[in-house]
Design a protein around this motif. Structure first.
Motif, PDB file in Angstrom:
ATOM      1  N   LYS A 156       0.827  -1.199   0.000  1.00 24.03           N
ATOM      2  CA  LYS A 156       0.000   0.000   0.000  1.00 24.03           C
ATOM      3  C   LYS A 156       0.869   1.260   0.000  1.00 24.03           C
ATOM      4  O   LYS A 156       0.623   2.201  -0.768  1.00 24.03           O
ATOM      5  N   GLU A 157       1.898   1.256   0.840  1.00 20.48           N
ATOM      6  CA  GLU A 157       2.796   2.417   0.899  1.00 20.48           C
ATOM      7  C   GLU A 157       3.472   2.644  -0.451  1.00 20.48           C
ATOM      8  O   GLU A 157       3.658   3.784  -0.880  1.00 20.48           O
ATOM      9  N   ILE A 211       8.294   8.036  -6.769  1.00 27.75           N
ATOM     10  CA  ILE A 211       9.526   7.269  -6.999  1.00 27.75           C
ATOM     11  C   ILE A 211       9.935   7.350  -8.474  1.00 27.75           C
ATOM     12  O   ILE A 211      11.083   7.632  -8.797  1.00 27.75           O
ATOM     13  N   VAL A 212       8.956   7.166  -9.353  1.00 33.84           N
ATOM     14  CA  VAL A 212       9.248   7.215 -10.790  1.00 33.84           C
ATOM     15  C   VAL A 212       9.714   8.616 -11.180  1.00 33.84           C
ATOM     16  O   VAL A 212      10.690   8.790 -11.909  1.00 33.84           O
ATOM     17  N   GLU A 213       9.023   9.609 -10.640  1.00 32.53           N
ATOM     18  CA  GLU A 213       9.358  11.007 -10.913  1.00 32.53           C
ATOM     19  C   GLU A 213      10.812  11.297 -10.524  1.00 32.53           C
ATOM     20  O   GLU A 213      11.586  11.826 -11.306  1.00 32.53           O
ATOM     21  N   PHE A 214      11.172  10.906  -9.290  1.00 29.76           N
ATOM     22  CA  PHE A 214      12.527  11.186  -8.795  1.00 29.76           C
ATOM     23  C   PHE A 214      13.575  10.473  -9.649  1.00 29.76           C
ATOM     24  O   PHE A 214      14.638  11.005  -9.921  1.00 29.76           O
ATOM     25  N   SER A 215      13.246   9.264 -10.075  1.00 33.57           N
ATOM     26  CA  SER A 215      14.222   8.479 -10.836  1.00 33.57           C
ATOM     27  C   SER A 215      14.404   9.036 -12.246  1.00 33.57           C
ATOM     28  O   SER A 215      15.414   8.778 -12.894  1.00 33.57           O
ATOM     29  N   GLY A 216      13.407   9.781 -12.711  1.00 34.28           N
ATOM     30  CA  GLY A 216      13.492  10.353 -14.049  1.00 34.28           C
ATOM     31  C   GLY A 216      13.453   9.296 -15.154  1.00 34.28           C
ATOM     32  O   GLY A 216      13.926   9.532 -16.258  1.00 34.28           O
ATOM     33  N   LEU A 217      12.896   8.134 -14.865  1.00 32.38           N
ATOM     34  CA  LEU A 217      12.913   7.055 -15.852  1.00 32.38           C
ATOM     35  C   LEU A 217      11.766   7.135 -16.848  1.00 32.38           C
ATOM     36  O   LEU A 217      11.832   6.552 -17.926  1.00 32.38           O
ATOM     37  N   PHE A 225       4.365   5.511  -5.498  1.00 29.34           N
ATOM     38  CA  PHE A 225       4.861   5.040  -6.782  1.00 29.34           C
ATOM     39  C   PHE A 225       5.197   6.180  -7.751  1.00 29.34           C
ATOM     40  O   PHE A 225       6.310   6.261  -8.284  1.00 29.34           O
ATOM     41  N   ALA A 226       4.252   7.095  -7.912  1.00 31.45           N
ATOM     42  CA  ALA A 226       4.450   8.191  -8.860  1.00 31.45           C
ATOM     43  C   ALA A 226       5.680   9.021  -8.487  1.00 31.45           C
ATOM     44  O   ALA A 226       6.481   9.393  -9.345  1.00 31.45           O
TER      45      ALA A 226
END
Lengths: 404, 254
Positions: free
Chosen positions: A128-129, A137-143, A134-135
């Motif tokens: 759940k966390e 994490i993806v944003e920070f990774s720039g992937l 999720f968004a």
């Protein structure tokens, strides 16, 4: 992980006379264990840590420095609760996020998305966390769109961005960072340091291990210096780092002897760097250079099969500044496959543009992904440069002055 | 805390399942192909050449009812045994309850079991085997089998972390074990004075019980089932205890 309720509220990590003994060599096969039975007890044991005591308070940023094999990783593993002390007591309070070896548990066949769930739960998040973050994490990774690509197609930079991004989103109380910023581009490194500073402001306790004294100075206000399993110096970053660099320079005088004595270095040991040497262009061994060409070579022996390993060196000055890094990956060289037992000599040849001084060589053999190491031997050989005049800077190269 | 490890357990199991599916061309088809080929070969050898007598039951069915659960246990043990060494990068870096690795390796094999069990059901229908009400006892027998499989996996995986010999010996051990268990032959073919030893082999009790409830419509005899339950439980408890004790030293050696 040992929890205790009766410790002072201020302490995050406390080591009380902690010692850790390892059996020397890994007895992974019955035959070796049987041979061992007939050996006198206690022989072949070695103490990775001896009687280490310290306390790290909540919100402190503490660096741990020392040469390879001095016991830094053992301390981190004891803090993480992965190892149990042989003697002494360890008290840790709070949620630990280990940033040791980014992407531990990543599976190459799975997509970035799937690996976020996998790695996130490994680092202690619930499903759940992860969904909630999720968004972010993806944003920070720039992937971006690559998030649905299997990560075996990722570059090492993308791989590490994803790993770091997951790790910093675990909301840890204690963040363990082990030399993670060694790879990755400048922009992302800055982003990481930004995030680390943000954690510091939030009162997260940070344990930082790095070979870059500059990074340690930037991140930490307190530093522990470990030598040969003992805690020999504690204090402000400036004080301890200065002490460390001085001790390294003293050691340097013993020169390149005893290379194999201390083979417990970074990496998983599935390849071994045997002989690191410096030569002139004719191939004779040499430690002092004035002239143009320096050749650096090391012999590597593979103890397991290896696919496309990366061979590299880092040259550093006596005050631990990087003078040069080079590896086969940077030069776009595919190294091919090596069978178990193969021995190869890897050598570099270049013009000596450096100024007078003493330089150290740290050779390494890394996995194809550029993140994990077979072996990495910090400061394993040294050479000196003596030119007719000194420029007082890092470089000293032929040039012209025209007066018209 | 519990929900945290539950999610991790699910993710690790999914990793095993997905990775297997993605790595090969035929993916999960192998799960069905391998036991079918085994079944075919063994059926031919033992019903045409050696003529194993199975009364009214067609030999392939007699064999498959035992082969399906056996394959699950054998594969689960194999996968669990390597699970500690396969996850060494995690075990030496992150504090996790280590039993999660063999357990998720076993859980991933449940998918294989379900697929092969479906094939078994199709076979039962094709061979017109009567469906008995005793089928309701299958889950209970499976529970016992699972306890035993987990227990023995704990022993092997913990020991393999220290001695990689286990991985090498395992294949031979499982082959031997297969032939010491009445899977391709019937327990009646064992000389009566030796049958006593089957009590020490929980897999014998387990496959016999499956045959009783699936093929013969009778409940397993108590003198077979009770020792099997008891030994399986013993394996589970002792295996867990042993695993826990050894797991403190995993990071020291791998």
């Amino acid at each position: 992980m040992l929890m205790s309720s009766n410790m002072s509220n201020n302490s995050a990590i406390k080591f009380n006379n902690v010692s850790k003994k390892f059996r020397k060599g890994q007895k992974l096969f019955l035959k070796e264990a049987l041979v061992d039975l007939f050996r006198p007890k206690g022989k072949g044991d070695f103490w990775a840590l001896k009687d280490v005591s310290f306390q790290i308070n909540k919100g402190e940023s503490v660096g741990i420095i020392g040469t390879n094999g001095s016991g830094k990783s053992t301390i981190l593993k004891l803090i993480a609760g992965v190892l149990k002390p042989t003697q002494g007591k360890i008290t840790v309070e709070g949620r630990i996020s280990p940033l040791i070896e980014l992407g531990a548990g990543f599976h190459p066949e799975l997509t970035g998305r799937e690996n976020i769930y996998l790695n996130g739960t490994i680092l202690g998040l619930s499903k759940k966390e992860i969904e909630e973050k999720f968004a972010e994490i993806v944003e920070f990774s720039g992937l971006g769109d690559f998030i649905d690509t299997p990560i075996k197609h990722y570059s090492s930079g993308m791989y590490m961005r994803l790993g770091f991004s997951i790790a910093v989103h675990t909301n840890p109380d204690i963040l363990i960072i082990d030399e993670i910023l060694a790879v990755g581009d400048m922009a992302f490194q800055n982003k990481c340091f930004g995030k680390i500073n943000q954690f510091k402001d939030q009162g997260v306790t940070i344990i930082f291990v790095s070979h870059s004294m500059e990074a340690v100075r930037n991140v930490c206000n307190k530093v522990l210096l470990i030598y040969d399993g003992r805690l020999i110096l504690t204090g402000t970053s400036d004080k301890v780092i200065t002490g460390y660099l001085e001790s390294i320079n003293t050691q340097t005088r013993e020169d390149n002897k005893g290379l194999d004595k201390d083979d417990l270095r970074r990496g998983d040991g599935k390849a071994k760097i045997i002989d690191v040497r410096t030569e002139d262009k004719k191939g004779s061994k040499r430690n002092l250079f004035a002239e143009e060409i320096i050749r650096i070579s090391f012999k590597v022996k593979f103890l397991e099969d290896a696919t496309d390993p990366i061979f590299g060196i880092v040259i550093k000055t006596s005050d631990d500044k990087v003078a040069m890094t080079s590896n086969t990956h940077l030069l776009g060289i595919k190294t091919g496959n090596f069978k178990k037992g193969t021995e190869k000599i890897v050598s570099w040849e270049f013009k000596n543009y450096w100024d007078n001084g003493r330089y150290s060589i740290s050779p390494a053999v890394a996995y194809k992904n550029g993140l994990n190491f077979y072996t990495w031997r910090e400061n394993s050989a040294f050479f000196s440069v003596k030119k007719p005049y000194s420029t007082g800077s890092l470089l000293n190269f032929p040039h012209f002055i025209n007066i018209k | 805390m519990v929900s945290r490890y539950r999610d991790l357990f699910i993710q690790l199991t999914l990793r095993e399942i997905k990775a297997k599916y993605k790595q090969s061309l035929l993916g999960y088809a192998w799960v069905i192909i391998v036991p079918l080929v085994n079944l075919l070969v063994l059926s031919i050898v033992f019903s045409y050449f050696f003529k194993v007598s199975t009364d009214s039951i067609p030999y392939p069915i007699y064999l498959f009812v035992a082969l399906v659960p056996w394959t699950f246990t054998a594969n689960a043990i194999t996968s669990a045994t390597g699970s500690i060494s396969a996850n060494n990068s995690l075990i030496t870096k992150v504090f996790l309850p280590r039993e999660i690795f063999p357990l998720s390796a076993i859980a991933a094999k449940l998918v294989d079991l379900i697929l092969t069990a479906l094939i078994l059901i199709i076979f039962l229908i094709l061979f017109k085997v009567t469906f008995f009400p005793t089928l309701l006892f299958v889950p209970l027998i499976f529970l016992v089998q699972l306890m035993f499989t987990i227990g023995i996996s704990f022993f092997f995986s913990a020991t393999n972390a220290f001695f990689r010999d286990i991985e090498n010996v395992l294949g031979v051990f499982l082959t031997l074990w297969l032939y010491l268990t009445p899977i391709i032959y019937s327990p009646q073919m064992i000389p009566p004075n030796l049958r006593f030893f089957l009590n020490f082999n929980p897999m014998a009790g387990i496959v016999n019980s499956y045959r009783d409830v699936i093929l013969y419509g009778v409940l397993p005899s108590f003198e077979v089932f009770i020792p099997t339950v008891f030994i399986s439980l013993l394996f589970l408890v002792a295996g867990y205890w042993y695993f826990k004790k050894r797991s403190w030293y995993f990071a020291d050696v791998i």
